[in-house]
Design an enzyme around this catalytic site. Sequence first.
Site, mmCIF file in Angstrom:
data_model
loop_
_atom_site.group_PDB
_atom_site.id
_atom_site.type_symbol
_atom_site.label_atom_id
_atom_site.label_comp_id
_atom_site.label_asym_id
_atom_site.label_seq_id
_atom_site.Cartn_x
_atom_site.Cartn_y
_atom_site.Cartn_z
ATOM 1 N N GLU A 131 55.255 39.577 42.576
ATOM 2 C CA GLU A 131 55.524 40.023 41.212
ATOM 3 C C GLU A 131 54.258 40.133 40.372
ATOM 4 O O GLU A 131 54.111 41.030 39.537
ATOM 5 C CB GLU A 131 56.510 39.066 40.526
ATOM 6 N N VAL A 134 51.549 43.453 39.793
ATOM 7 C CA VAL A 134 51.693 44.603 38.893
ATOM 8 C C VAL A 134 52.159 44.120 37.520
ATOM 9 O O VAL A 134 53.193 43.470 37.407
ATOM 10 C CB VAL A 134 52.712 45.623 39.435
ATOM 11 N N GLY A 189 36.398 40.251 25.670
ATOM 12 C CA GLY A 189 36.833 39.730 26.960
ATOM 13 C C GLY A 189 37.920 40.532 27.634
ATOM 14 O O GLY A 189 38.454 40.132 28.665
ATOM 15 N N GLU A 192 35.683 43.790 31.969
ATOM 16 C CA GLU A 192 34.715 43.094 32.804
ATOM 17 C C GLU A 192 33.313 43.649 32.540
ATOM 18 O O GLU A 192 33.147 44.725 31.960
ATOM 19 C CB GLU A 192 35.061 43.298 34.280
ATOM 20 N N ASP A 203 42.327 50.273 39.494
ATOM 21 C CA ASP A 203 43.306 49.202 39.311
ATOM 22 C C ASP A 203 44.710 49.778 39.130
ATOM 23 O O ASP A 203 45.664 49.353 39.790
ATOM 24 C CB ASP A 203 42.908 48.364 38.089
ATOM 25 N N LYS A 207 48.377 49.711 41.617
ATOM 26 C CA LYS A 207 49.693 49.339 41.100
ATOM 27 C C LYS A 207 50.681 50.484 41.264
ATOM 28 O O LYS A 207 51.862 50.256 41.570
ATOM 29 C CB LYS A 207 49.569 48.932 39.637
ATOM 30 N N GLY A 306 45.772 38.268 32.292
ATOM 31 C CA GLY A 306 45.438 36.978 31.708
ATOM 32 C C GLY A 306 45.976 35.847 32.554
ATOM 33 O O GLY A 306 46.928 36.011 33.323
#
Length: 430
Positions: A131, A134, A189, A192, A203, A207, A306
């Site tokens: 889970e 994604v 933040g 990156e 990325d 997904k 996060g």
Amino acid sequence: MMRTRPLKVALLGCGVVGSEVARIMTTHADDLAARIGAPVELAGVAVRRPDRVREGIAPDLVTTDATALVKRGDLDVVVEVIGGIEPARTLITTAFEHGASVVSANKALLAQDGAALHAAAEEHGKDLYYEAAVAGAIPLIRPLRESLAGDKINRVMGIVNGTTNFILDKMDSSGAGYQEALDEATALGYAEADPTADVEGFDAAAKAAILAAIAFHTRVRLDDVYREGMTEVTAADFASAKEMGCTIKLLAICERAEDGASVTARVHPAMIPLSHPLASVRGAYNAVFVESDAAGQLMFYGPGAGGSPTASAVLGDLVAVCRNRLSSATGPGESAYAALPVSPMGDVVTRYHISLDVADKPGVLAQVATVFAEHGVSIDTVRQSGKDGEASLVVVTHRASDAALTGTVEALRKLDTVRGVASIMRVEGE
């Protein structure tokens, strides 16, 4: 009646997500035990730097030998949050071979080798849950492969990367340029030091592959996903979008062809109407819009990254897998029975917004319109402005294939009256 013997869990990786998983396992131990039906015990933590102080984790649980940890033979679940392809792939398959189920957050690995990992899990009668791979905390994988298992999903479209959404939202709300918005995202933040994976769409593409595979019961790998980054999006593009009543988002779009015979998966910037639910997704949040035959339109929204949000998804999987262990069962595995072909981007049909720099003289619009007509691309609206011999021509098309639009643009570039193609953007969500 609760079982007193604990279920043993090993943790591969103890960074931002892993440390939060360990913390929740410790602080919510009683609640987790009540929900599972047995206590869970952190049996080992594999890390690269053992000398770092990890609050709440006993030093004797920490090891640098991840292989030895997953080979112990007494583990019930291995939680993999180290990311990357190797050694994660080998560690996961080794865990299956030695009797453990696996919970992973590794989108890159699942997008590349999901079929092989599912096969290994099935061979050894173990679970593979992911889970957290994604959209962070947003419940999405389980609804797609369980709650909607009796439905026919036709489209999954969403914002699945918080960094890019923050940047585009900042450009939209403040008029900032791309670099200025990226610098702010980095300072806060959200981005990156090397933002390539996010801003170039890698990325989101991983997904998209996972979502498409689940939604359409078809094996879709990362290489099957068309990918286009957002680094070329400009303030001028946002100005054009606003004139159309739109905004711009980096979207992952997975859809079934109208005849149902194939599927597509793609990631690219797109204009979407302000009336669309995804247009209101601000900051670093994620949202995914699902369209199916019976359920209709559904939207899943929340923090997409996060430590705490991702750990929430990991712990949800951990509870499910532990329950399966207690009942000597396994949850749903890979469903790829449909085996639909993945169509190339050239077959994708959508609307387009094209901005041209042209000579400001009579007959230019007629020439441009002729090129569109010759390539079978119907024009919806045209807007022209200019002075001193130079002009801007904005064309919005009706739905057309990517291949037809590509041929149109190539022909436009050959016109003496077209100085250049300033931008091309798809229009979605209508």
